[in-house]
Design an enzyme around this catalytic site. Structure first.
Site, PDB file in Angstrom:
ATOM      1  N   GLU A  29       0.838  -1.214   0.000  1.00  0.00           N
ATOM      2  CA  GLU A  29       0.000   0.000   0.000  1.00  0.00           C
ATOM      3  C   GLU A  29       0.867   1.257   0.000  1.00  0.00           C
ATOM      4  O   GLU A  29       0.798   2.081   0.917  1.00  0.00           O
ATOM      5  CB  GLU A  29      -0.891   0.016   1.248  1.00  0.00           C
ATOM      6  CG  GLU A  29      -1.803  -1.178   1.418  1.00  0.00           C
ATOM      7  CD  GLU A  29      -2.462  -1.233   2.807  1.00  0.00           C
ATOM      8  OE1 GLU A  29      -2.106  -0.437   3.697  1.00  0.00           O
ATOM      9  OE2 GLU A  29      -3.337  -2.094   2.990  1.00  0.00           O
ATOM     10  N   PRO A  30       1.712   1.446  -1.011  1.00  0.00           N
ATOM     11  CA  PRO A  30       2.591   2.623  -0.987  1.00  0.00           C
ATOM     12  C   PRO A  30       1.819   3.913  -1.266  1.00  0.00           C
ATOM     13  O   PRO A  30       0.944   3.945  -2.134  1.00  0.00           O
ATOM     14  CB  PRO A  30       3.570   2.341  -2.131  1.00  0.00           C
ATOM     15  CG  PRO A  30       2.821   1.466  -3.073  1.00  0.00           C
ATOM     16  CD  PRO A  30       1.882   0.640  -2.234  1.00  0.00           C
ATOM     17  N   ARG A  56       3.191  20.019   6.002  1.00  0.00           N
ATOM     18  CA  ARG A  56       4.143  19.063   6.568  1.00  0.00           C
ATOM     19  C   ARG A  56       5.221  19.704   7.444  1.00  0.00           C
ATOM     20  O   ARG A  56       5.513  19.192   8.530  1.00  0.00           O
ATOM     21  CB  ARG A  56       4.776  18.200   5.469  1.00  0.00           C
ATOM     22  CG  ARG A  56       3.748  17.339   4.720  1.00  0.00           C
ATOM     23  CD  ARG A  56       4.400  16.368   3.750  1.00  0.00           C
ATOM     24  NE  ARG A  56       5.233  15.430   4.434  1.00  0.00           N
ATOM     25  CZ  ARG A  56       6.560  15.472   4.480  1.00  0.00           C
ATOM     26  NH1 ARG A  56       7.218  16.387   3.824  1.00  0.00           N
ATOM     27  NH2 ARG A  56       7.228  14.590   5.156  1.00  0.00           N
ATOM     28  N   TYR A  63       4.808  18.231  11.151  1.00  0.00           N
ATOM     29  CA  TYR A  63       5.765  17.190  11.548  1.00  0.00           C
ATOM     30  C   TYR A  63       7.189  17.722  11.692  1.00  0.00           C
ATOM     31  O   TYR A  63       8.108  16.933  11.885  1.00  0.00           O
ATOM     32  CB  TYR A  63       5.854  16.086  10.481  1.00  0.00           C
ATOM     33  CG  TYR A  63       4.579  15.454  10.014  1.00  0.00           C
ATOM     34  CD1 TYR A  63       3.689  14.877  10.906  1.00  0.00           C
ATOM     35  CD2 TYR A  63       4.301  15.373   8.650  1.00  0.00           C
ATOM     36  CE1 TYR A  63       2.539  14.269  10.442  1.00  0.00           C
ATOM     37  CE2 TYR A  63       3.154  14.754   8.183  1.00  0.00           C
ATOM     38  CZ  TYR A  63       2.274  14.205   9.085  1.00  0.00           C
ATOM     39  OH  TYR A  63       1.149  13.592   8.634  1.00  0.00           O
ATOM     40  N   CYS A 106      -1.313  33.838   9.669  1.00  0.00           N
ATOM     41  CA  CYS A 106      -1.071  34.392  10.993  1.00  0.00           C
ATOM     42  C   CYS A 106      -0.817  33.288  12.016  1.00  0.00           C
ATOM     43  O   CYS A 106      -1.641  33.022  12.895  1.00  0.00           O
ATOM     44  CB  CYS A 106      -2.267  35.233  11.404  1.00  0.00           C
ATOM     45  SG  CYS A 106      -2.652  36.430  10.138  1.00  0.00           S
ATOM     46  N   GLU A 107       0.280  32.605  11.866  1.00  0.00           N
ATOM     47  CA  GLU A 107       0.733  31.556  12.784  1.00  0.00           C
ATOM     48  C   GLU A 107       2.248  31.569  12.719  1.00  0.00           C
ATOM     49  O   GLU A 107       2.818  31.615  11.627  1.00  0.00           O
ATOM     50  CB  GLU A 107       0.280  30.155  12.310  1.00  0.00           C
ATOM     51  CG  GLU A 107      -1.198  29.907  12.241  1.00  0.00           C
ATOM     52  CD  GLU A 107      -1.831  29.596  13.585  1.00  0.00           C
ATOM     53  OE1 GLU A 107      -1.097  29.270  14.545  1.00  0.00           O
ATOM     54  OE2 GLU A 107      -3.061  29.712  13.681  1.00  0.00           O
ATOM     55  N   TYR A 136       1.007  13.994   0.761  1.00  0.00           N
ATOM     56  CA  TYR A 136       0.542  14.710   1.955  1.00  0.00           C
ATOM     57  C   TYR A 136       0.755  16.215   1.794  1.00  0.00           C
ATOM     58  O   TYR A 136       1.056  16.921   2.756  1.00  0.00           O
ATOM     59  CB  TYR A 136       1.226  14.148   3.220  1.00  0.00           C
ATOM     60  CG  TYR A 136       1.052  12.643   3.310  1.00  0.00           C
ATOM     61  CD1 TYR A 136      -0.181  12.093   3.626  1.00  0.00           C
ATOM     62  CD2 TYR A 136       2.102  11.770   2.992  1.00  0.00           C
ATOM     63  CE1 TYR A 136      -0.359  10.717   3.646  1.00  0.00           C
ATOM     64  CE2 TYR A 136       1.929  10.399   3.004  1.00  0.00           C
ATOM     65  CZ  TYR A 136       0.694   9.883   3.339  1.00  0.00           C
ATOM     66  OH  TYR A 136       0.502   8.526   3.351  1.00  0.00           O
TER      67      TYR A 136
HETATM   68  C1  LIG Z   1      -1.188   6.114   5.082  1.00  0.00           C
HETATM   69  C2  LIG Z   1      -1.303   4.670   4.839  1.00  0.00           C
HETATM   70  C3  LIG Z   1      -0.540   4.056   3.836  1.00  0.00           C
HETATM   71  C4  LIG Z   1       0.483   4.783   3.011  1.00  0.00           C
HETATM   72  O1  LIG Z   1       1.583   5.173   3.756  1.00  0.00           O
HETATM   73  P1  LIG Z   1       2.851   5.817   3.014  1.00  0.00           P
HETATM   74  O2  LIG Z   1       3.798   6.074   4.101  1.00  0.00           O
HETATM   75  O3  LIG Z   1       2.373   7.065   2.365  1.00  0.00           O
HETATM   76  O4  LIG Z   1       3.354   4.819   2.042  1.00  0.00           O
HETATM   77  C5  LIG Z   1      -0.739   2.708   3.617  1.00  0.00           C
HETATM   78  N1  LIG Z   1      -1.633   1.995   4.342  1.00  0.00           N
HETATM   79  C6  LIG Z   1      -2.380   2.567   5.319  1.00  0.00           C
HETATM   80  C7  LIG Z   1      -3.335   1.735   6.075  1.00  0.00           C
HETATM   81  C8  LIG Z   1      -2.240   3.916   5.596  1.00  0.00           C
HETATM   82  O5  LIG Z   1      -2.974   4.470   6.571  1.00  0.00           O
END
Ligand SMILES: *Cc1c(COP(=O)(O)O)cnc(C)c1O
Length: 415
Positions: free
Chosen positions: A273-274, A312, A316, A343-344, A371
């Site tokens: 799941e990239p 970001r 973070y 304004c932050e 993101y």
């Molecule tokens: C956010 C997320 C991803 C992707 O993460 P990356 O760091 O962007 O690769 C994959 N799976 C799940 C469940 C997520 O919440």
């Protein structure tokens, strides 16, 4: 690897000069490279070709329909975390049968919509969610394909805000609970136990955490097999890191190879799941320099682009590379904080950067594809910015700059 680079003094996206794109479409502006996106999808597909697999792009990283459409055409599936994301995938021409649905708080109506669209798998994250899925599946008279998101208690060695596989994170169910929950799911006729899932964190720059997590999933796979429960896929989630500054993440191939090795001899598909690794370096964010000033011992470069466009750094403390789209030969470099109009005090794109800048220049935030736009807001009643995709020597507008009226169109002044 991406297709943003200098020719002489000018930065180009593929074959188009960045300054020309900024003049044509205005700033703030996200600029995507189609060739880079394509290359990244193909790198994952190639890395996984020896085994039955599904590359599920994590939609939350970048949800523009044009990006999703391109990925769908290249054969990718999708990892979603809300009904809205599933509706986006469908609107973009994606195939629901290649969609996995993650998230700790799926509502009953979201589960119903996902099942009615016949998605590939629901990644269940709690014992109570199992009850809800059973209830909805019975009501719809369907068999729901399910996996359990296991929290393997592995340290992804990344920023605490983007670490998700530790025991004190809200995500998934513990390894200890998983086996019994699988037995319970397998005994339910309205559920099809389809996979084992995890996702341990984001921006991982080494392979060890994902190998450790995979080992734990494989142990569970074998234990389930002994109990007569055979799942058809193992999903190792996303999290592969990218180069923002001086990181040295593995390539998709280096990342996937050790997992494939561990799976040798097992009759099971591999899902990944990239998110970030697919899109981060496929886009830049353009910011125009409005003013410069000195306060105390700080030099500030003030741009028209702000934390609402790219949160970001503020959220973070992410360090993103910022360069000038034009290399001046005659302007001395000055250590600068690059800030926006909001304004932050946390409204910055970068701090203490050595930059040669004239007012009116276009600054380029690299690695902005993940993101970035998907986390944008209208804070300070700033419009969501426009987005462009470059394909060779052509540019296409893939998101119009929002109108001011659109920002408040759903607001109501009572009689
Ligand atoms: C956010 C997320 C991803 C992707 O993460 P990356 O760091 O962007 O690769 C994959 N799976 C799940 C469940 C997520 O919440």
């Amino acid at each position: 690897m991406d297709f943003f680079g200098f020719k002489d003094s000018d930065l180009y996206a593929e074959s188009v000069k960045i300054s020309d794109i900024a003049s044509q479409y205005g700033t703030p502006l996200y600029v995507y490279s189609k060739a880079t996106l394509t290359k990244h999808v193909q790198a994952f597909e190639a890395a996984l070709k020896s085994r039955k697999h599904l590359v599920c792009f994590a939609v939350k990283a970048c949800s523009n329909l044009a990006v999703l459409n391109l990925m769908a055409k290249l054969g990718a599936g999708f990892d979603i975390v809300s009904e809205g994301e599933l509706r986006r995938v469908i609107a973009a021409g994606g195939d629901p049968s290649k969609v996995v649905f993650s998230g700790v708080g799926k509502s009953e109506s979201e589960i119903e919509f996902a099942l009615s669209q016949k998605i590939n798998c629901l990644n269940i994250e709690s014992p109570e969610e199992i009850d809800t899925v059973i209830k909805v599946a019975k009501r719809l008279n369907v068999v729901a394909p399910v996996a359990l998101r296991v929290n393997p208690g592995v340290d992804a060695k990344t920023h605490p805000s983007i670490s998700t596989g530790l025991k004190n994170n809200k995500f998934g169910v513990s390894e200890e609970l998983a086996f019994d929950l699988y037995k319970r799911m397998a005994s339910e006729p309205c559920l099809k136990v389809s996979g084992i899932d995890c996702h341990i964190g984001s921006q991982m720059t080494s392979v060890e955490p994902i190998i450790e997590a995979s080992e734990k999933l494989i142990t569970l796979y074998n234990k389930l097999l002994s109990a007569g429960i055979k799942v058809d896929h193992i999903d190792v989630g996303g999290g592969l890191g990218v180069i923002y500054d001086n990181e040295t993440p593995p390539s998709p191939e280096e990342y996937v190879a050790p997992i494939l090795k561990k799976l040798e001899g097992l009759d099971v598909a591999l899902y990944v799941e990239p998110g970030r690794a697919m899109v981060a370096n496929a886009a830049v964010l353009l910011a125009k320099v409005l003013y410069q000033k000195d306060n105390g011992d700080k030099h500030f470069v003030i741009t028209d682009t702000a934390m609402n466009d790219m949160i970001r750094p503020a959220l973070y403390g992410a360090k993103m590379t910022i360069i000038n789209a034009y290399k001046h030969a005659d302007v001395p470099a000055v250590k600068s904080d690059v800030v926006g109009p909001i304004c932050e005090s946390d409204d910055f794109l970068g701090k203490d950067r050595s930059l040669s800048v004239k007012n009116g220049d276009i600054l380029v935030v690299r690695g902005a594809g993940a993101y970035g736009s998907s986390m944008a807001s209208t804070y300070n009643t700033r419009r969501l910015c426009a987005e462009v995709m470059v394909d060779g020597d052509k540019t296409a507008l893939i998101k119009k700059r929002q109108s001011f009226e659109d920002i408040w169109k759903d607001e109501i002044i009572p009689e």
